[in-house]
Design a protein around this motif. Structure first.
Motif, PDB file in Angstrom:
ATOM      1  N   LEU A  97     -47.331 -35.920 -39.813  1.00 10.78           N
ATOM      2  CA  LEU A  97     -48.215 -36.221 -40.939  1.00 10.78           C
ATOM      3  C   LEU A  97     -49.212 -37.319 -40.574  1.00 10.78           C
ATOM      4  O   LEU A  97     -50.387 -37.261 -40.957  1.00 10.78           O
ATOM      5  CB  LEU A  97     -47.386 -36.652 -42.155  1.00 10.78           C
ATOM      6  N   LEU A  98     -48.744 -38.334 -39.847  1.00 12.78           N
ATOM      7  CA  LEU A  98     -49.632 -39.425 -39.442  1.00 12.78           C
ATOM      8  C   LEU A  98     -50.779 -38.901 -38.580  1.00 12.78           C
ATOM      9  O   LEU A  98     -51.940 -39.301 -38.758  1.00 12.78           O
ATOM     10  CB  LEU A  98     -48.829 -40.487 -38.677  1.00 12.78           C
ATOM     11  N   ASP A  99     -50.482 -38.008 -37.646  1.00 12.07           N
ATOM     12  CA  ASP A  99     -51.533 -37.431 -36.802  1.00 12.07           C
ATOM     13  C   ASP A  99     -52.559 -36.668 -37.626  1.00 12.07           C
ATOM     14  O   ASP A  99     -53.754 -36.655 -37.293  1.00 12.07           O
ATOM     15  CB  ASP A  99     -50.913 -36.485 -35.760  1.00 12.07           C
ATOM     16  N   LYS A 100     -52.101 -36.025 -38.704  1.00  7.64           N
ATOM     17  CA  LYS A 100     -53.011 -35.228 -39.535  1.00  7.64           C
ATOM     18  C   LYS A 100     -53.835 -36.107 -40.473  1.00  7.64           C
ATOM     19  O   LYS A 100     -54.968 -35.752 -40.840  1.00  7.64           O
ATOM     20  CB  LYS A 100     -52.210 -34.199 -40.332  1.00  7.64           C
ATOM     21  N   PHE A 101     -53.286 -37.256 -40.885  1.00  2.11           N
ATOM     22  CA  PHE A 101     -54.018 -38.138 -41.796  1.00  2.11           C
ATOM     23  C   PHE A 101     -54.863 -39.176 -41.050  1.00  2.11           C
ATOM     24  O   PHE A 101     -55.762 -39.770 -41.646  1.00  2.11           O
ATOM     25  CB  PHE A 101     -53.052 -38.857 -42.736  1.00  2.11           C
ATOM     26  N   ALA A 102     -54.588 -39.420 -39.757  1.00  2.00           N
ATOM     27  CA  ALA A 102     -55.312 -40.439 -38.996  1.00  2.00           C
ATOM     28  C   ALA A 102     -56.828 -40.225 -39.007  1.00  2.00           C
ATOM     29  O   ALA A 102     -57.587 -41.191 -39.178  1.00  2.00           O
ATOM     30  CB  ALA A 102     -54.780 -40.505 -37.570  1.00  2.00           C
ATOM     31  N   ILE A 158     -44.288 -40.101 -51.531  1.00  2.00           N
ATOM     32  CA  ILE A 158     -43.493 -40.515 -50.367  1.00  2.00           C
ATOM     33  C   ILE A 158     -42.317 -39.566 -50.166  1.00  2.00           C
ATOM     34  O   ILE A 158     -41.978 -39.203 -49.031  1.00  2.00           O
ATOM     35  CB  ILE A 158     -42.995 -41.967 -50.542  1.00  2.00           C
ATOM     36  N   THR A 159     -41.684 -39.130 -51.258  1.00  2.00           N
ATOM     37  CA  THR A 159     -40.568 -38.180 -51.157  1.00  2.00           C
ATOM     38  C   THR A 159     -41.026 -36.858 -50.553  1.00  2.00           C
ATOM     39  O   THR A 159     -40.297 -36.237 -49.769  1.00  2.00           O
ATOM     40  CB  THR A 159     -39.938 -37.953 -52.546  1.00  2.00           C
ATOM     41  N   LEU A 160     -42.225 -36.422 -50.911  1.00  2.00           N
ATOM     42  CA  LEU A 160     -42.781 -35.218 -50.283  1.00  2.00           C
ATOM     43  C   LEU A 160     -42.950 -35.438 -48.780  1.00  2.00           C
ATOM     44  O   LEU A 160     -42.619 -34.569 -47.972  1.00  2.00           O
ATOM     45  CB  LEU A 160     -44.128 -34.866 -50.912  1.00  2.00           C
ATOM     46  N   PHE A 161     -43.455 -36.617 -48.398  1.00  2.00           N
ATOM     47  CA  PHE A 161     -43.606 -36.937 -46.978  1.00  2.00           C
ATOM     48  C   PHE A 161     -42.250 -36.999 -46.271  1.00  2.00           C
ATOM     49  O   PHE A 161     -42.112 -36.622 -45.110  1.00  2.00           O
ATOM     50  CB  PHE A 161     -44.315 -38.282 -46.804  1.00  2.00           C
ATOM     51  N   LEU A 162     -41.223 -37.439 -46.999  1.00  2.00           N
ATOM     52  CA  LEU A 162     -39.883 -37.603 -46.417  1.00  2.00           C
ATOM     53  C   LEU A 162     -39.153 -36.279 -46.223  1.00  2.00           C
ATOM     54  O   LEU A 162     -38.319 -36.155 -45.317  1.00  2.00           O
ATOM     55  CB  LEU A 162     -39.028 -38.502 -47.316  1.00  2.00           C
ATOM     56  N   THR A 163     -39.440 -35.300 -47.068  1.00  2.00           N
ATOM     57  CA  THR A 163     -38.562 -34.125 -47.125  1.00  2.00           C
ATOM     58  C   THR A 163     -39.205 -32.794 -46.775  1.00  2.00           C
ATOM     59  O   THR A 163     -38.503 -31.873 -46.329  1.00  2.00           O
ATOM     60  CB  THR A 163     -37.961 -33.999 -48.540  1.00  2.00           C
ATOM     61  N   VAL A 164     -40.517 -32.633 -46.998  1.00  2.00           N
ATOM     62  CA  VAL A 164     -41.151 -31.320 -46.816  1.00  2.00           C
ATOM     63  C   VAL A 164     -41.430 -31.076 -45.339  1.00  2.00           C
ATOM     64  O   VAL A 164     -42.192 -31.812 -44.702  1.00  2.00           O
ATOM     65  CB  VAL A 164     -42.456 -31.211 -47.628  1.00  2.00           C
ATOM     66  N   ASP A 165     -40.836 -30.038 -44.786  1.00  2.00           N
ATOM     67  CA  ASP A 165     -41.017 -29.714 -43.364  1.00  2.00           C
ATOM     68  C   ASP A 165     -42.411 -29.167 -43.056  1.00  2.00           C
ATOM     69  O   ASP A 165     -42.910 -29.347 -41.949  1.00  2.00           O
ATOM     70  CB  ASP A 165     -39.974 -28.675 -42.931  1.00  2.00           C
ATOM     71  N   ASP A 166     -43.019 -28.498 -44.027  1.00  2.00           N
ATOM     72  CA  ASP A 166     -44.330 -27.896 -43.811  1.00  2.00           C
ATOM     73  C   ASP A 166     -45.410 -28.979 -43.915  1.00  2.00           C
ATOM     74  O   ASP A 166     -46.075 -29.139 -44.946  1.00  2.00           O
ATOM     75  CB  ASP A 166     -44.576 -26.790 -44.832  1.00  2.00           C
ATOM     76  N   VAL A 221     -48.252 -29.145 -42.483  1.00  2.00           N
ATOM     77  CA  VAL A 221     -49.598 -28.570 -42.585  1.00  2.00           C
ATOM     78  C   VAL A 221     -49.947 -28.359 -44.058  1.00  2.00           C
ATOM     79  O   VAL A 221     -51.053 -28.684 -44.517  1.00  2.00           O
ATOM     80  CB  VAL A 221     -49.695 -27.242 -41.814  1.00  2.00           C
ATOM     81  N   LEU A 222     -48.996 -27.806 -44.817  1.00  2.00           N
ATOM     82  CA  LEU A 222     -49.209 -27.582 -46.253  1.00  2.00           C
ATOM     83  C   LEU A 222     -49.472 -28.902 -46.970  1.00  2.00           C
ATOM     84  O   LEU A 222     -50.393 -29.010 -47.787  1.00  2.00           O
ATOM     85  CB  LEU A 222     -47.977 -26.890 -46.858  1.00  2.00           C
ATOM     86  N   VAL A 223     -48.677 -29.921 -46.675  1.00  2.00           N
ATOM     87  CA  VAL A 223     -48.825 -31.221 -47.339  1.00  2.00           C
ATOM     88  C   VAL A 223     -50.183 -31.837 -47.014  1.00  2.00           C
ATOM     89  O   VAL A 223     -50.888 -32.327 -47.916  1.00  2.00           O
ATOM     90  CB  VAL A 223     -47.682 -32.173 -46.923  1.00  2.00           C
ATOM     91  N   SER A 224     -50.565 -31.835 -45.734  1.00  2.00           N
ATOM     92  CA  SER A 224     -51.840 -32.451 -45.342  1.00  2.00           C
ATOM     93  C   SER A 224     -53.037 -31.700 -45.929  1.00  2.00           C
ATOM     94  O   SER A 224     -54.009 -32.313 -46.361  1.00  2.00           O
ATOM     95  CB  SER A 224     -51.953 -32.519 -43.818  1.00  2.00           C
ATOM     96  N   VAL A 230     -45.623 -28.450 -54.442  1.00  2.00           N
ATOM     97  CA  VAL A 230     -46.796 -29.080 -53.811  1.00  2.00           C
ATOM     98  C   VAL A 230     -48.087 -28.516 -54.402  1.00  2.00           C
ATOM     99  O   VAL A 230     -49.027 -29.259 -54.708  1.00  2.00           O
ATOM    100  CB  VAL A 230     -46.765 -28.877 -52.279  1.00  2.00           C
ATOM    101  N   ARG A 231     -48.125 -27.209 -54.579  1.00  2.00           N
ATOM    102  CA  ARG A 231     -49.336 -26.588 -55.134  1.00  2.00           C
ATOM    103  C   ARG A 231     -49.587 -27.035 -56.573  1.00  2.00           C
ATOM    104  O   ARG A 231     -50.735 -27.205 -56.981  1.00  2.00           O
ATOM    105  CB  ARG A 231     -49.210 -25.068 -55.056  1.00  2.00           C
ATOM    106  N   SER A 232     -48.530 -27.202 -57.353  1.00  2.00           N
ATOM    107  CA  SER A 232     -48.711 -27.629 -58.741  1.00  2.00           C
ATOM    108  C   SER A 232     -49.178 -29.078 -58.832  1.00  2.00           C
ATOM    109  O   SER A 232     -49.842 -29.464 -59.791  1.00  2.00           O
ATOM    110  CB  SER A 232     -47.408 -27.449 -59.526  1.00  2.00           C
ATOM    111  N   LEU A 233     -48.831 -29.898 -57.821  1.00  2.00           N
ATOM    112  CA  LEU A 233     -49.206 -31.315 -57.833  1.00  2.00           C
ATOM    113  C   LEU A 233     -50.571 -31.568 -57.199  1.00  2.00           C
ATOM    114  O   LEU A 233     -51.121 -32.663 -57.341  1.00  2.00           O
ATOM    115  CB  LEU A 233     -48.149 -32.147 -57.102  1.00  2.00           C
TER     116      LEU A 233
END
Length: 662
Positions: free
Chosen positions: A488-493, A409-417, A419-422, A388-391
């Motif tokens: 993720l939706l709550d964080k991106f809303a 989308i795969t990151l959204f599907l699989t990464v549990d963290d 907070v890190l993704v958002s 995630v950090r490299s991307l």
């Protein structure tokens, strides 16, 4: 005289020490040195002290350097003469000083730089002519200089004549031409303008030399030209000769580019499979038909030994190519795709370690996208964090790419963290949101957050691919899929609402932007908030200030109908399904009417318009309070509604007459 004749101040102690040393080897020299020392004593009382003959030499060097009198070699010779010849050396030094003062050249036959350059050029020309086929090459190059002119280009008749003459002189010396940087360009031009037969003849003439061409800094360009302009037969000849050498070429700085072009631009589907099989190992490089018709998984399932050998060969080729800087090559991505199908857990860890900093170079090809998504799905929490950090710095290019959006989308599907993704992507997406939400590919990750893998936005093939990554991630992802999406939706809303409030006109001007707004406000997973209410009000405000341009677009009408009706059309049930979502439905319909249509006059205009009459029908169906101002105003314009319904194209007015029973 002596040392003082050269203008050097030396201490008497040092001169005496030098004289004593010289006395042991030559008595005459001692006497001369003592004479010199006595003469110098009276003239050098304030000079600095030196302790050895080396320091004496060094002092002389520094002085000569500063005065520009002579070079270091000349100084050494003079000092020897001082020790051995005394006054003769002084006389020579004096002569040199006078010569330097007059600025006379030391070498009366010295050439100017222009003369030297002319002589070197002449010598180089003579050497070129002495080489093998040198005379022919020089003549061919003189013809080529006329052929390659671009402004203005030579007429076709002259061009063909020049090509014929170049062909006449070069057809027997191709091998002498192709590895020279300038002469190679001659053959490239000839390939470009020659007939099919001549191109084939050039291809035949260079047989057994294609590996050499592929690894040559200049020859590789001719090889690519032959592939580009050559016939199918020419391409087959080149590919057949390079068969068995592809793994070696992929490790070569120049050869890797030739293999990439050969794979991506000039090979058939079957030839591509054959090229990839060659990376499996020597058996498949020597025998073209070995493993033909079988997938790598099928071949590896036959024997564990085969799997080990193939995995080792693929790993070695991939690692060497990555270290050479070829990570972005599609043929390497194809080899990686083969590798990830058979790797075990330990090999997966090593492969992620090799690639995690270069994930962004995988996303522009379908094979690379599959590799990246597979590794993300198989990665553990720590490895996903590194990926995630490299991307992060490539977030915009990633989401806008045809294949890269699937990686997001795969990151959204699989990464549990979540907070890190958002945090990693939220700010980047926020800055370019109005550009992303109307992009064909970039909007898809946002639509996934709103609706999951909805068939309206994801084809069955894409759904199957993404579900495969979900299955691969079962061992490493802990959270339930829906929980991860909603987090993720709550964080991106907030990002969605903020940009709708600030850039609503730009978003609603596009069909896909209007569609996204509709999906956002019809989403039942989002809770009511102040930002949501402001965003809905901004939509009403936009249509209130609209000069009619938006309402003329069918997608704007669809958006308003959806928000007013407060539900989605179910194609299976063939009916509208109402949703329990705040701010839409009757509430939005009431606000819309009061703010925009307002009165009987405005209502008449909306009913008479073929597009907006359907919005009036939606308001009629949505409002539950029959005492609303809308119904009172509608009754007052019965005649106008019936008149509008007589227009065959105004389907909305016709439907309104039936509903209101006018």
């Amino acid at each position: 005289m002596g040392v003082t004749a050269r203008g050097t101040k030396r201490s008497s102690d040092n001169v005496k020490a030098s004289a004593k040393k010289a006395k042991a080897s030559n008595g005459k020299s001692v006497k001369k040195a003592e004479s010199d020392s006595e003469e110098s004593e009276s003239e050098s009382e304030s000079s600095s002290e030196s302790s050895s003959e080396d320091e004496l030499d060094s002092s002389s060097d520094d002085l000569d350097s500063s005065e520009g009198e002579s070079s270091g070699d000349e100084l050494d010779k003079d000092e020897i003469k001082i020790d051995n010849a005394g006054e003769e050396a002084n006389d020579e030094d004096n002569d040199e000083d006078e010569e330097n003062k007059d600025n006379k050249p030391a070498n009366p036959n010295k050439q100017t730089s222009q003369e030297q350059h002319a002589e070197q050029k002449k010598l180089l020309q003579e050497r070129k002519l002495q080489r093998k086929s040198g005379v022919e090459v020089q003549h061919i190059k003189s013809l080529w200089e006329r052929l390659r002119v671009k402004n203005p280009p030579p007429p076709k008749e002259i061009r063909d004549k020049l090509c014929d003459e170049i062909w006449k002189h070069s057809k027997d010396v191709f091998r002498d031409l192709v590895l020279k940087h300038d002469a190679s360009r001659v053959v490239q031009t000839l390939v470009k303008y020659s007939s099919k037969e001549r191109r084939l003849a050039i291809t035949e003439a260079l047989k057994t030399h294609y590996y050499e061409l592929a690894t040559s800094s200049y020859g590789k360009y001719l090889l690519v030209k032959l592939l580009h302009y050559g016939s199918k037969e020419s391409k087959d000849i080149i590919l057949s000769e390079l068969h068995g050498k592809l793994r070696k070429l992929m490790r070569h700085r120049e050869g890797a580019y030739v293999v990439e072009d050969l794979y991506t631009l000039y090979s058939t589907a079957e030839q591509k499979k054959q090229m990839i099989r060659e990376f499996w190992g020597s058996e498949y490089a020597v025998f073209k038909d070995s493993g033909k018709g079988k997938s790598i998984k099928e071949v590896c399932d036959e024997s564990s030994d085969k799997r080990t050998i193939i995995a080792r060969n693929l790993s070695g080729t991939i690692q060497a190519s990555v270290e050479k800087g070829s990570t972005g090559f599609q043929i390497l991505h194809a080899a990686m795709k083969e590798y990830v199908q058979i790797i075990n857990e330990g090999e997966t860890r090593e492969f992620i370690e090799l690639l995690h900093e270069q994930f962004a170079e995988l996303i522009h090809t379908p094979e690379g996208c599959e590799v990246a998504c597979t590794l993300i799905a198989k990665a553990n929490a720590k490895e996903r964090k590194l990926i995630v950090r490299s991307l992060k710095e490539h977030a915009i290019n990633l989401i806008k790419n045809e294949y890269g959006n699937l990686v997001v989308i795969t990151l959204f599907l699989t990464v549990d963290d979540t907070v890190l993704v958002s945090k990693s992507f939220g700010n980047e997406f926020d800055e370019k949101f109005t550009e992303l939400v109307v992009d064909k590919y970039a909007r898809r990750p946002f639509l996934y957050l709103l609706n999951g893998l909805d068939g309206r936005f994801f084809s069955p093939l894409v759904q199957k691919e993404l579900k495969h990554y979900i299955e691969l991630s079962q061992e490493t992802s802990k959270k339930p899929l829906e929980n991860r999406r909603k987090e993720l939706l709550d964080k991106f809303a907030p990002v969605f609402y903020k940009n709708i409030i600030q850039h609503i006109n730009s978003i609603l001007a596009e069909n896909v932007g209007s569609q996204f707004v509709s999906e956002l406000f019809l989403n039942s997973d989002l809770e009511d908030s102040e930002k949501r209410t402001q965003a809905l009000n901004s939509i009403i405000e936009t249509f209130k200030n609209d000069d009619g341009a938006l309402l003329e677009k069918p997608f704007s009408v669809r958006l308003l109908k959806s928000l007013i009706q407060g539900g989605k059309w179910d194609s299976k049930q063939k009916k509208l399904v109402k949703l329990e979502v705040s701010g839409i439905g009757s509430e939005f319909a009431e606000n819309f009417y009061n703010e925009i249509i307002k009165d009987s006059e405005g209502l008449t205009q909306w009913v008479e318009n073929n597009n907006t009459s359907f919005i009036v029908v939606s308001i009629y169906e949505s409002l539950e309070n029959k005492k609303s101002t809308f119904f009172k105003n509608l009754k007052s314009i019965k005649k106008q509604v019936r008149a509008a319904a007589k227009d065959d194209e105004n389907k909305g007015a016709q439907l309104l007459v039936k509903l209101a029973e006018f």
